[in-house]
Design an enzyme around this catalytic site. Structure first.
Site, PDB file in Angstrom:
ATOM      1  N   THR A   1      -5.364  10.113  -0.198  1.00  0.00           N
ATOM      2  CA  THR A   1      -6.722   9.855   0.280  1.00  0.00           C
ATOM      3  C   THR A   1      -7.074  10.868   1.364  1.00  0.00           C
ATOM      4  OG1 THR A   1      -5.959   8.299   1.973  1.00  0.00           O
ATOM      5  CG2 THR A   1      -6.589   7.375  -0.172  1.00  0.00           C
TER       6      THR A   1
ATOM      7  N   SER B   1     -12.436   5.609   3.354  1.00  0.00           N
ATOM      8  CA  SER B   1     -11.407   6.145   2.474  1.00  0.00           C
ATOM      9  C   SER B   1     -12.038   6.869   1.286  1.00  0.00           C
ATOM     10  CB  SER B   1     -10.518   5.008   1.970  1.00  0.00           C
ATOM     11  OG  SER B   1      -9.519   5.500   1.109  1.00  0.00           O
TER      12      SER B   1
ATOM     13  N   TYR C   1     -13.788   5.139   9.775  1.00  0.00           N
ATOM     14  CA  TYR C   1     -12.945   5.631   8.681  1.00  0.00           C
ATOM     15  C   TYR C   1     -13.513   5.140   7.371  1.00  0.00           C
ATOM     16  CZ  TYR C   1      -8.553   6.097   5.936  1.00  0.00           C
ATOM     17  OH  TYR C   1      -7.593   6.415   5.008  1.00  0.00           O
TER      18      TYR C   1
ATOM     19  N   HIS D   1       0.782  -1.233   0.000  1.00  0.00           N
ATOM     20  CA  HIS D   1       0.000   0.000   0.000  1.00  0.00           C
ATOM     21  C   HIS D   1       0.818   1.290   0.000  1.00  0.00           C
ATOM     22  CE1 HIS D   1      -3.719   2.034   0.086  1.00  0.00           C
ATOM     23  NE2 HIS D   1      -4.368   1.274   0.938  1.00  0.00           N
TER      24      HIS D   1
END
Length: 666
Positions: free
Chosen positions: A510, A499, A497, A384
């Site tokens: 993001t 994204s 959360y 990532h």
């Protein structure tokens, strides 16, 4: 070493709109040239766009730094549904002190930093640094997964056929990207008016410094393409304290893993032309025909360990004679994983196999691994730090479409392909220290992934189409369901959360959408109150209010006007300046808001059959969800000793049904 310093640049390169790109080599005549290689553009490129890949990049707007007052206002709104009254008063006091104290100083310094780095965004360096400094292992903690939808013709689900076609389409995608003829990603507000030849002709004719503004006049918004180059020939290499991202675009080979063994072969010839489908298939057939046992010392397991530990072990691996092996892996165009299991009939097993497996046949450090199971089921596991889901989804969609519309290797071709002896099986040198490290990694990793619970639901008959008819956002509906399910389970609201991409800006990454709001809290309390006499009509109005609130948060986040990344950067600026820590960051409420119990993300596409990631905190849920025209679904991961994931997913399905029933009420 910095990200840029780690890149190895090909000698046959040029700067295109400020980006280093591999140029197509001129056709060289050779008497020994393989007649089977198709040198035509139709085979060599997945597409040849009239508008260059990086055409809009130079004129893209920069990620804005929000006003300090607005950020603090949004921060308090996100805290309000989570904190009790006394905690909220304390947090409000911390924010007020920040606004008249250190806040303006940090804001001024952040703006000065941004002004000196106009080639990028204010968040980019800090975001890379956050990922690369984290010492936690990559699988489960960070690497997400996406599964390809199955082929329409089941004959193409054969492992050899599927792997060959996915590999060829991947290299075709890479070549289009590298030569600047992959169409730039553009968000069309009204596709009927802007996703046209006229749009491409007009914007393509504009100079790069003006091209974005031309697209804007069509109400179309080009997206940042800077991450795409890290898809190929890229590996995250562990180093003490901070990892590095390594790239070598000169490499023409891929690495294949099977049973923990490594194989390599070239997919491009010396002139950078893609080898023929039969030649590529013959290499894969040879690997599949290898009757070797599972590797005695599967060093891929070492990529599951803590990063400093792995850095030390990797250094030792290199010292005892594995320099060429590691370089071959690091520089490979991509990692192709050929698994021995069948996955199509067991959805949970599919998710687990892509997410973590047993680690024997994995190399989690590669930018992405293309995984193809025994039955042809395929997916991606991607690292990532280098980029986000936008680039991965574009790659997956283009490759999926290419393999469906025009597969290059067919079932009738299998019999005519003989295993190719030109592949090279890579030798791994080990000693007692490496063997012990592998055994320990295997033991620790199993203890870890055995704690991971995977659950899912699919709800048919409700999706984008009905939401559009009703006039509500399907994403907002899903987010409300996540809140309602958790509230039913725990009777509390928690940090959530979602994204949201900021790819509309140069080097955007993001932003966080804080989907737990006062509106969602009011709805959850109302719908679970057994003594409540609120009618379905009133509940429907509450859902609409939740959706409207959520839509506003999405809009703000996508336009770079969220608060999370801004506060994150201000916190980093405080560390850089070495001044007294501001009260807002000392406040336990700030840490609590960033302890995301519900972490959610979506990669909705007809090309995707599943997607997900691990929980980001020990007591949390990692929720990957999909929204289709007539279907909603979600994959939930959690640690079984901390959360009851199966109970949560049942409550989530119940929440969706309940919300659907309320919305359907006339």
């Amino acid at each position: 070493m910095s990200l840029l310093a780690a890149k190895r640049i090909h000698p046959i390169t040029a700067k295109v709109n400020g980006y280093t790109t591999l140029l197509p080599l001129q056709r060289l005549s050779s008497k020994n040239e393989a007649a089977s290689v198709d040198h035509g553009d139709e085979y060599q490129y997945i597409e040849k766009s009239k508008v260059g890949t990086m055409h809009f990049q130079r004129s893209m707007p920069r990620l804005p730094i929000p006003q300090l007052e607005k950020t603090c206002e949004r921060y308090l709104l996100a805290q309000k549904p989570i904190l009790i009254e006394e905690q909220l008063r304390h947090t409000e006091s911390c924010v007020k002190r920040f606004l008249v104290g250190e806040g303006p100083t940090l804001q001024k310094e952040l703006k000065a930093f941004d002004a000196k780095n106009r080639h990028t965004s204010y968040i980019s360096e800090y975001w890379f640094d956050m990922y690369l400094r984290d010492r936690k292992p990559l699988p489960i903690n960070y690497n997400p997964i996406v599964a390809f939808a199955p082929e329409k013709d089941p004959r193409y689900e054969n492992q050899l056929i599927k792997a060959t076609n996915l590999l060829i389409s991947s290299i075709r995608f890479m070549k289009s990207l590298r030569t600047g003829v992959l169409a730039p990603e553009v968000f069309h507000l009204n596709p009927k008016k802007s996703d046209t030849d006229t749009f491409r002709k007009v914007t393509g004719a504009l100079p790069p410094l003006l091209s974005w503004y031309g697209a804007y006049l069509f109400k179309a918004f080009p997206l940042d393409m800077s991450q795409y180059h890290n898809l190929f020939n890229t590996t995250r290499i562990p180093e003490l304290e901070k990892d590095m991202i390594y790239q070598d675009v000169t490499a023409r080979h891929i690495v294949v893993m099977r049973k923990g063994n490594f194989y390599r072969f070239d997919v491009l010839d010396k002139e950078n032309f893609i080898y023929s489908p039969k030649e590529i298939a013959s290499n894969l057939k040879a690997i599949l025909a290898d009757d070797a046992e599972v590797a005695e010392n599967p060093i891929g397991l070492l990529t599951t360990t803590e990063r400093d530990l792995w850095a030390g072990t990797r250094h030792h691996l290199s010292e005892i004679g594995n320099q060429d092996l590691l370089k071959t892996i690091d520089s490979a165009i991509l990692m192709l994983i050929l698994d021995e299991e069948t996955l199509a009939t067991d959805y949970k097993h599919l998710i687990r196999t892509l997410l973590h497996s047993d680690g024997v046949n994995r190399w989690f450090d590669k930018s992405f691994s293309l995984i193809v199971a025994k039955d042809g089921t395929a997916g991606l596991n991607f690292e990532h730090s280098w980029g986000d889901g936008v680039a991965i989804l574009r790659y997956l969609q283009d490759v999926k479409k290419d393999t469906e519309v025009k597969p290059r290797f067919h079932p009738e071709d299998v019999a005519s392909v003989s295993p190719n002896s030109s592949i090279k099986k890579l030798n791994v040198v080990t000693d007692a220290r490496i063997s012990n490290a592998i055994n320990q990694a295997k033991e620790e990793y199993k203890k870890w992934y055995d704690r991971v619970g995977v659950d899912y639901f699919i709800y048919d008959g409700f999706g984008k189409k009905e939401c559009k008819t009703i006039g509500v956002s399907p994403d907002a509906v899903m987010q409300l369901a996540f809140q309602l399910a958790y509230y039913k389970q725990e009777r509390e609201m928690v940090a959530t959360y979602e994204s949201c991409s900021t790819a509309a800006f140069k080097h955007g990454r993001t932003e966080t959408v804080r989907s737990c709001t006062t509106a969602t809290r009011a709805f959850c309390e109302a719908v679970t109150n057994s003594s409540s006499k609120i009618s379905k009509s009133e509940l429907k109005k509450m859902i609409v209010n939740c959706c409207n609130t959520h839509n506003q948060l999405i809009k703000e986040a996508a336009m770079g006007q969220g608060f999370d990344r801004h506060l994150f950067a201000l916190n980093k600026m405080w560390e850089k300046l070495g001044i007294q820590k501001p009260a807002i960051f000392e406040d336990p409420a700030y840490a609590a808001l960033n302890h995301n119990i519900l972490s959610t993300s979506t990669l909705s596409s007809p090309a995707v059959t599943a997607g997900g990631f691990g929980p980001v905190v020990q007591d949390g849920y990692g929720i990957g969800y999909m929204i289709q025209d007539l279907r909603l679904g979600a994959v939930s991961t959690s640690y079984t000793d901390r959360r009851n994931g199966s109970d949560y997913i049942k409550l989530l399905e119940s929440a969706i049904k309940e919300i659907h029933a309320i919305l359907s009420h006339e």
